[in-house]
Design a protein around this motif. Sequence first.
Motif, PDB file in Angstrom:
ATOM      1  N   VAL A   9      -0.572  -5.975  -1.821  1.00 38.68           N
ATOM      2  CA  VAL A   9      -0.688  -4.717  -1.080  1.00 38.68           C
ATOM      3  C   VAL A   9      -2.131  -4.546  -0.620  1.00 38.68           C
ATOM      4  N   LEU A  10      -2.322  -4.325   0.678  1.00 40.73           N
ATOM      5  CA  LEU A  10      -3.645  -4.065   1.245  1.00 40.73           C
ATOM      6  C   LEU A  10      -3.654  -2.664   1.843  1.00 40.73           C
ATOM      7  N   PHE A  11      -4.708  -1.898   1.546  1.00 45.61           N
ATOM      8  CA  PHE A  11      -4.809  -0.526   2.027  1.00 45.61           C
ATOM      9  C   PHE A  11      -6.040  -0.350   2.914  1.00 45.61           C
ATOM     10  N   LYS A  12      -5.859   0.476   3.937  1.00 47.06           N
ATOM     11  CA  LYS A  12      -6.975   1.019   4.713  1.00 47.06           C
ATOM     12  C   LYS A  12      -6.948   2.520   4.485  1.00 47.06           C
ATOM     13  N   TYR A  13      -7.946   3.039   3.787  1.00 49.39           N
ATOM     14  CA  TYR A  13      -7.959   4.455   3.443  1.00 49.39           C
ATOM     15  C   TYR A  13      -8.490   5.295   4.604  1.00 49.39           C
ATOM     16  N   ARG A  14      -8.050   6.533   4.647  1.00 49.16           N
ATOM     17  CA  ARG A  14      -8.516   7.444   5.694  1.00 49.16           C
ATOM     18  C   ARG A  14     -10.007   7.749   5.494  1.00 49.16           C
ATOM     19  N   PRO A  15     -10.764   7.869   6.582  1.00 51.84           N
ATOM     20  CA  PRO A  15     -12.207   8.159   6.460  1.00 51.84           C
ATOM     21  C   PRO A  15     -12.483   9.479   5.752  1.00 51.84           C
ATOM     22  N   SER A  16     -11.529  10.403   5.796  1.00 53.63           N
ATOM     23  CA  SER A  16     -11.745  11.732   5.217  1.00 53.63           C
ATOM     24  C   SER A  16     -11.512  11.783   3.711  1.00 53.63           C
ATOM     25  N   GLY A  63      -9.293  -4.110   9.142  1.00 45.35           N
ATOM     26  CA  GLY A  63      -9.639  -2.783   8.658  1.00 45.35           C
ATOM     27  C   GLY A  63      -9.204  -2.494   7.233  1.00 45.35           C
ATOM     28  N   MET A  64      -8.498  -3.418   6.585  1.00 46.73           N
ATOM     29  CA  MET A  64      -8.069  -3.207   5.206  1.00 46.73           C
ATOM     30  C   MET A  64      -9.279  -3.284   4.278  1.00 46.73           C
ATOM     31  N   THR A  65      -9.408  -2.300   3.406  1.00 48.04           N
ATOM     32  CA  THR A  65     -10.605  -2.206   2.577  1.00 48.04           C
ATOM     33  C   THR A  65     -10.377  -2.589   1.119  1.00 48.04           C
ATOM     34  N   HIS A  66      -9.146  -2.450   0.624  1.00 45.28           N
ATOM     35  CA  HIS A  66      -8.868  -2.723  -0.786  1.00 45.28           C
ATOM     36  C   HIS A  66      -7.555  -3.492  -0.918  1.00 45.28           C
ATOM     37  N   GLY A  67      -7.498  -4.332  -1.942  1.00 41.16           N
ATOM     38  CA  GLY A  67      -6.301  -5.128  -2.166  1.00 41.16           C
ATOM     39  C   GLY A  67      -5.812  -5.038  -3.595  1.00 41.16           C
ATOM     40  N   PHE A  68      -4.496  -5.165  -3.748  1.00 49.62           N
ATOM     41  CA  PHE A  68      -3.853  -5.128  -5.061  1.00 49.62           C
ATOM     42  C   PHE A  68      -2.848  -6.273  -5.120  1.00 49.62           C
ATOM     43  N   VAL A  69      -2.847  -7.016  -6.214  1.00 54.94           N
ATOM     44  CA  VAL A  69      -1.904  -8.111  -6.411  1.00 54.94           C
ATOM     45  C   VAL A  69      -1.125  -7.837  -7.692  1.00 54.94           C
ATOM     46  N   LEU A  70       0.178  -7.623  -7.541  1.00 55.43           N
ATOM     47  CA  LEU A  70       1.053  -7.298  -8.661  1.00 55.43           C
ATOM     48  C   LEU A  70       2.038  -8.446  -8.850  1.00 55.43           C
ATOM     49  N   ASP A  71       2.106  -8.996 -10.038  1.00 51.31           N
ATOM     50  CA  ASP A  71       3.022 -10.098 -10.324  1.00 51.31           C
ATOM     51  C   ASP A  71       4.235  -9.593 -11.100  1.00 51.31           C
ATOM     52  N   PHE A  72       5.419 -10.034 -10.647  1.00 44.47           N
ATOM     53  CA  PHE A  72       6.683  -9.667 -11.286  1.00 44.47           C
ATOM     54  C   PHE A  72       7.439 -10.934 -11.663  1.00 44.47           C
ATOM     55  N   ALA A  73       8.211 -10.854 -12.729  1.00 48.48           N
ATOM     56  CA  ALA A  73       8.924 -12.034 -13.221  1.00 48.48           C
ATOM     57  C   ALA A  73      10.029 -12.474 -12.280  1.00 48.48           C
ATOM     58  N   ASN A  74      10.614 -11.532 -11.529  1.00 47.12           N
ATOM     59  CA  ASN A  74      11.727 -11.877 -10.647  1.00 47.12           C
ATOM     60  C   ASN A  74      11.909 -10.785  -9.597  1.00 47.12           C
ATOM     61  N   GLN A  75      12.794 -11.053  -8.635  1.00 48.34           N
ATOM     62  CA  GLN A  75      13.041 -10.117  -7.540  1.00 48.34           C
ATOM     63  C   GLN A  75      13.662  -8.820  -8.040  1.00 48.34           C
ATOM     64  N   GLU A  76      14.508  -8.913  -9.053  1.00 47.09           N
ATOM     65  CA  GLU A  76      15.168  -7.720  -9.587  1.00 47.09           C
ATOM     66  C   GLU A  76      14.155  -6.710 -10.115  1.00 47.09           C
ATOM     67  N   ASP A  77      13.154  -7.188 -10.854  1.00 47.49           N
ATOM     68  CA  ASP A  77      12.138  -6.280 -11.391  1.00 47.49           C
ATOM     69  C   ASP A  77      11.312  -5.655 -10.267  1.00 47.49           C
ATOM     70  N   LEU A  78      10.973  -6.456  -9.255  1.00 49.43           N
ATOM     71  CA  LEU A  78      10.214  -5.928  -8.118  1.00 49.43           C
ATOM     72  C   LEU A  78      11.032  -4.889  -7.359  1.00 49.43           C
ATOM     73  N   ASP A  79      12.310  -5.173  -7.137  1.00 52.18           N
ATOM     74  CA  ASP A  79      13.165  -4.226  -6.413  1.00 52.18           C
ATOM     75  C   ASP A  79      13.269  -2.901  -7.158  1.00 52.18           C
ATOM     76  N   TYR A  80      13.410  -2.967  -8.473  1.00 49.67           N
ATOM     77  CA  TYR A  80      13.494  -1.727  -9.255  1.00 49.67           C
ATOM     78  C   TYR A  80      12.185  -0.947  -9.148  1.00 49.67           C
ATOM     79  N   TYR A  81      11.076  -1.645  -9.240  1.00 46.98           N
ATOM     80  CA  TYR A  81       9.765  -1.003  -9.121  1.00 46.98           C
ATOM     81  C   TYR A  81       9.624  -0.293  -7.780  1.00 46.98           C
ATOM     82  N   LEU A  82      10.056  -0.941  -6.705  1.00 46.22           N
ATOM     83  CA  LEU A  82       9.868  -0.394  -5.362  1.00 46.22           C
ATOM     84  C   LEU A  82      10.805   0.759  -5.047  1.00 46.22           C
ATOM     85  N   THR A  83      12.020   0.720  -5.558  1.00 41.41           N
ATOM     86  CA  THR A  83      13.034   1.669  -5.095  1.00 41.41           C
ATOM     87  C   THR A  83      13.491   2.689  -6.126  1.00 41.41           C
TER      88      THR A  83
END
Length: 259
Positions: A9-16, A63-83
């Motif tokens: 995940v890469l974020f570009k934060y608002r200047p404000s 323009g992306m200023t910060h990055g996050f790398v999240l590791d999951f054991a499988n697609q099922e765990d990632l899907d649950y996290y996201l939804t």
Amino acid sequence: MTETISHIVLFKYRPSITWADFESHFETFMALRTRCVHPTTGKPLMLSMKAGKNRSWEPFSKGMTHGFVLDFANQEDLDYYLTRDPGHLAFSKAAGPLIEDSVVVDIRDGILFGPAAPRPLAANEYKGSCHCGQMEWTAKLDTAEHVLCHCDTCKRLGGGPYSCNQIIPKEDLRIFRGVPKVYVYTGASGKNVNCYYCGNCTSHVYHHQDAMPDKVIVRTLLLDGGDAMPATGEIFAEGRLGWVRDLQDGLKGQPNGTM
């Protein structure tokens, strides 16, 4: 081959954004590493989490200023996290006003070809499709139920005694396949009603009324599982056909395929 999936995940934060807001946002995000747990095992969904500010001198950050790398054991765990994970869903809602732009990529190490993972349904989300399959969509319902509409327009548009509907926020409807055509008529409010339907098979997907700009009316019987949803209310009851309430299994059925 490992099934581990890296959610980048890469974020570009608002200047404000204020420092206090950023610090709170960052701490909350990092806390998800242990807060987000599997609903059955109770173990953390993430295997690991890394985060930091972009320090590349190459001019390709977009323009992306910060990055996050999240590791999951499988697609099922990632899907649950996201939804479905309540901690992540609350974080995402709170983070929206702070973020100007973002990029998200999911990768499995060594997998260079193949389709993307199918999009999972979120909690209370239902998939819908038209008769010919050229249009597909999802709709979020607070409660899986039908509200019957007995107005003359629904009878003429659908050729039946009523339509099955539910009014939901506009943002809770997502069309991900096909582009609907639109038919416009003047509703009981005196304002336009826009009827969106499949241009091939004419299945009505949803209506959008100018009188309710932030809402849409979805056809609930077109959603997966719609045939099992109960009817719990009705509108324009004065237009209900006299035999509808008395209609039961006593009618003589026709063999399949005769209609």
